[in-house]
Enzyme design. Structure first.
Site, PDB file in Angstrom:
ATOM      1  N   ASP A 159       0.839  -1.200   0.000  1.00  0.00           N
ATOM      2  CA  ASP A 159       0.000   0.000   0.000  1.00  0.00           C
ATOM      3  C   ASP A 159       0.877   1.253   0.000  1.00  0.00           C
ATOM      4  O   ASP A 159       0.600   2.236  -0.694  1.00  0.00           O
ATOM      5  CB  ASP A 159      -0.914  -0.022   1.234  1.00  0.00           C
ATOM      6  CG  ASP A 159      -1.640  -1.351   1.354  1.00  0.00           C
ATOM      7  OD1 ASP A 159      -2.405  -1.687   0.442  1.00  0.00           O
ATOM      8  OD2 ASP A 159      -1.410  -2.071   2.347  1.00  0.00           O
ATOM      9  N   HIS A 187      -4.682  -3.318   6.541  1.00  0.00           N
ATOM     10  CA  HIS A 187      -4.484  -3.581   5.116  1.00  0.00           C
ATOM     11  C   HIS A 187      -5.826  -4.042   4.542  1.00  0.00           C
ATOM     12  O   HIS A 187      -6.093  -5.226   4.390  1.00  0.00           O
ATOM     13  CB  HIS A 187      -3.414  -4.654   4.878  1.00  0.00           C
ATOM     14  CG  HIS A 187      -3.408  -5.149   3.470  1.00  0.00           C
ATOM     15  ND1 HIS A 187      -2.994  -4.373   2.418  1.00  0.00           N
ATOM     16  CD2 HIS A 187      -3.812  -6.324   2.928  1.00  0.00           C
ATOM     17  CE1 HIS A 187      -3.152  -5.053   1.293  1.00  0.00           C
ATOM     18  NE2 HIS A 187      -3.643  -6.241   1.566  1.00  0.00           N
TER      19      HIS A 187
END
Ligand code: NAX
Length: 328
Positions: A159, A187
């Site tokens: 990410d 996440h």
């Protein structure tokens, strides 16, 4: 010559495993002077495929690769492990409720945590990649009471890297000129990529961009939904980029962050920034001498606070759910 570092990869026959193992064996995980021994853990029906990957690893004749063992027994695969990369997980299938998903993964990560507890080296480092990564890491950690909790981490580096490139494209600055970006929280789609403390070519990123609509309506959703966009385009989920992020995560943890920069790792919270203690949540961290530390003293504005809280609340709910299943 140095004693090889034992790296265990679970889900070794999967697509991330295939993209990851060659990077590890070539020295990119730990450095060009560190020999590695690979332990591959797979479920029984996938052992043959893991053997195929091991044959290809052999065929690379990597000078740093001292050996490969393959097993379907966590007690064997985690024996003497220095670095454990927990990639294999139970994916969410159609009609599966969150409770079912957490329970199925509990059946994987609880015994693996126990095996790490009993058989890995004392200073083992664990990275959970398999989803739901943060909560799977929590389950494994709870099953390993003799291992310091801080040794269990989950991956938000993909990410982080995705956010770096999106910000680079927006500003025209190369990623090498972007520092201090943060992924907060889970996440998952609730993750929060924060550019308020980030710098682009030495200047504050949020001020440089100066476009809250882009931030709220493009940047954040693009980063958070990138996994789905990759599936849509490629017909398969992120693999090489996920493997790359796993390599980055461990390399940074072991070898340190650059002076003046930080990275994002999901780690057990010490209560910093109002994140309840013990949740495995993503924070801005610096790494030095093989240890990580949460960056302290950042001012969190209202825009960020709302989003961090939403993601952290989701983690707290996941923790309650796995507690309810008796997994903690
Ligand atoms: P694959 O389905 O290709 O491979 C998973 C492998 O794990 C399979 O070979 C399977 O046999 C094995 N496995 C299942 N249970 C196991 C067990 N108990 N012990 C050992 N091995 C086991 O999935 P892949 O694309 O490689 O993705 C792996 C995981 O990474 C998934 O959970 C996925 O959701 C997750 N991801 C996490 C990301 C992150 O940023 N944290 C991004 C990429 C990826 O989506």
């Amino acid at each position: 010559s140095r004693t090889p570092v034992t790296v265990t990869v679970t889900g070794a026959a999967g697509q991330i495993g295939y993209a990851l193992l060659f990077r590890i064996a070539s020295g990119q995980l730990l450095g060009p002077d560190v020999p590695v021994k690979l332990n591959l853990l797979e479920i029984t029906p996938a052992l043959k495929a893991a053997e195929g990957t091991a044959m290809e690893l052999d065929d690379c004749a990597f000078p740093l690769l001292s050996g490969i063992d393959i097993s379907d027994d966590p007690n064997v695969a985690f024996a003497g492990t220095n670095v454990a990369l927990l990639v294999g997980a139970r994916p969410r299938t159609k009609g599966m409720e969150r409770g079912d998903l957490l329970e199925a993964n509990g059946g994987i990560f609880k015994p693996q945590g126990r095996a790490i507890n009993d058989h890995a080296v004392d200073d083992v480092r664990v990275l959970v990649v398999g989803n739901p990564a943060n909560t799977n890491a929590l389950i494994a950690q709870a099953a390993a009471p003799d291992v310091p909790a801080e040794r269990f981490t989950a991956m938000t580096r993909l990410d982080h890297n995705r956010a770096l490139t999106q910000l680079s494209k927006k500003t025209g600055a190369p990623v090498s000129e972007i520092r201090r970006l943060t992924i907060w929280g889970n996440h998952s789609a609730t993750q929060y990529p924060d550019i308020f403390h980030a710098e682009v070519a030495g200047k504050n990123a949020a001020e440089t961009v100066n476009d809250e609509t882009w931030l709220a309506e493009e940047f954040i959703p693009t980063v958070a939904k990138r996994g789905a966009a990759i599936i849509e385009a490629r017909g398969a989920s992120s693999a090489a980029s996920a493997a790359n992020a796993a390599v980055d995560h461990v390399h940074t943890w072991v070898n340190g962050t650059a002076e003046g920069d930080w990275t994002s790792m999901a780690i057990p919270s010490d209560g910093s920034y109002g994140v309840p203690e013990g949740l495995i949540s993503s924070f801005p961290v610096t790494c030095r001498d093989g240890r990580y530390e949460i960056v302290q003293g950042l001012e969190i504005n209202e825009f960020s606070r709302t989003r961090i809280d939403a993601s952290v609340n989701e983690l707290a709910e996941e923790r309650e759910a796995v507690r309810g299943l008796g997994l903690l």
